[in-house]
Design an enzyme around this catalytic site. Structure first.
Site, PDB file in Angstrom:
ATOM      1  N   GLU A 152       6.144   4.635  -0.628  1.00 32.92           N
ATOM      2  CA  GLU A 152       5.869   3.660  -1.549  1.00 32.92           C
ATOM      3  C   GLU A 152       5.317   3.784  -2.505  1.00 32.92           C
ATOM      4  O   GLU A 152       3.964   4.299  -2.422  1.00 32.92           O
ATOM      5  CB  GLU A 152       5.305   2.681  -0.407  1.00 32.92           C
ATOM      6  CG  GLU A 152       5.193   1.275  -1.333  1.00 32.92           C
ATOM      7  CD  GLU A 152       4.265   0.233  -0.203  1.00 32.92           C
ATOM      8  OE1 GLU A 152       3.532   0.362   0.743  1.00 32.92           O
ATOM      9  OE2 GLU A 152       4.393  -1.034  -0.638  1.00 32.92           O
ATOM     10  N   GLU A 247       5.081  -9.565   2.057  1.00 31.53           N
ATOM     11  CA  GLU A 247       3.963  -8.884   2.353  1.00 31.53           C
ATOM     12  C   GLU A 247       3.159  -9.556   1.072  1.00 31.53           C
ATOM     13  O   GLU A 247       3.206  -8.838   0.103  1.00 31.53           O
ATOM     14  CB  GLU A 247       4.218  -7.468   1.983  1.00 31.53           C
ATOM     15  CG  GLU A 247       2.955  -6.432   2.497  1.00 31.53           C
ATOM     16  CD  GLU A 247       3.128  -5.167   2.051  1.00 31.53           C
ATOM     17  OE1 GLU A 247       3.743  -4.952   1.044  1.00 31.53           O
ATOM     18  OE2 GLU A 247       2.799  -4.224   2.759  1.00 31.53           O
TER      19      GLU A 247
END
Ligand SMILES: O=C(O)C(=O)CO
Length: 260
Positions: A152, A247
């Site tokens: 990520e 998120e």
């Protein structure tokens, strides 16, 4: 909605007014059947009883655990992963065994291996070599349970070297394992100045997971300026059929935007 993708609730950033072990049930009560977590323990290798309590909280809530971050150091202090951190190889490997054990028990198959920050006094090239070696190992360990590692790009931490999808894909190419994919967090990518539609066009086939928050502010969709719905529509049209991680930070009802 311009897409038909399903959501998974990130219980490390949402529902934080509740104790961690109560969050899966709260996600279920809010109508979701899937949750994901950052590494939920203080230690990379927690006591068995802590793992049992976590597994039980997920099972009792009747939700699926769909994503789990590997241990990432002291996140509140700014750490963002162990993968490229010289001297923490054993801790990472020990952590991976626990991660795979939880994954096997709960059916979780997606594991976010945060890359780690640049470390003072360590040569960046050596950190990158270590990261590739650690990711090769991680891919093998989770591959044994049919799992995948996702890498990520993250914003907000200068010392974290993977800023764009291209940065992460470069690492993934070096690892050269089918089960190592890109985690495209549209918030982090946009904040770092990446061109999200171009990322979707170039890398849709290599995206193993997606997360969303609006920017500025990392709030719920609609609180900022990002065309998240358009981007998710484009991603789905490009063939992505996985989950979308919620998120973001929220005050009040975190899911009100879904009912509007
Ligand atoms: O640290 C963050 O912001 C993350 O998204 C970790 O997964």
């Amino acid at each position: 909605m311009k897409h038909g993708l399903s959501y998974t609730v990130n219980c490390s950033i949402l529902l934080t007014e509740l104790p961690l072990l109560e969050r899966p049930a709260a996600a279920r009560s809010a109508g979701f059947d899937a949750v994901e977590f950052w590494w939920p323990f203080a230690e990379a290798v927690p006591a068995d009883a802590e793992v049992e309590a976590f597994v039980k909280a997920i099972e009792d809530a009747g939700v699926r655990l769909t994503g789990l971050n590997l241990a990432a150091g002291d996140m509140p202090a700014g750490d963002r992963g162990l993968v490229s951190w010289p001297g923490r190889e054993k801790e990472l490997r020990d952590n991976l065994d626990v991660v795979a054990g939880i994954g096997e028990r709960l059916g979780c198959r997606t594991f976010n291996a945060l890359y780690g920050n640049r470390v003072d006094g360590a040569a960046p090239e050596l950190q990158d070599e270590l990261a590739v070696a650690n990711l090769v190992h991680a891919a093998k360990v989770v591959g044994a349970i049919g799992g995948r590692i996702v890498v990520e790009p993250v914003s907000g931490i200068d010392a974290y070297p993977l800023k764009t999808a291209g940065d992460a894909v470069e690492v993934i190419d070096q690892v050269a394992a089918d089960n190592v994919l890109l985690l495209a967090d549209f918030y982090h990518l946009a904040v770092n100045g990446d061109d999200v539609p171009a990322v979707i066009s170039a890398h849709a086939q290599r995206i193993g997971h997606v997360q969303i928050a609006d920017a500025p502010g990392r709030g719920a969709p609609g609180t900022g300026e990002l065309p998240l719905d358009d981007w998710l529509g484009a991603l789905e049209a490009a063939g992505y059929a996985g989950l979308v991680g919620l998120e973001y930070k929220a005050d009040g009802d975190p899911f009100a935007w879904l009912r509007r």
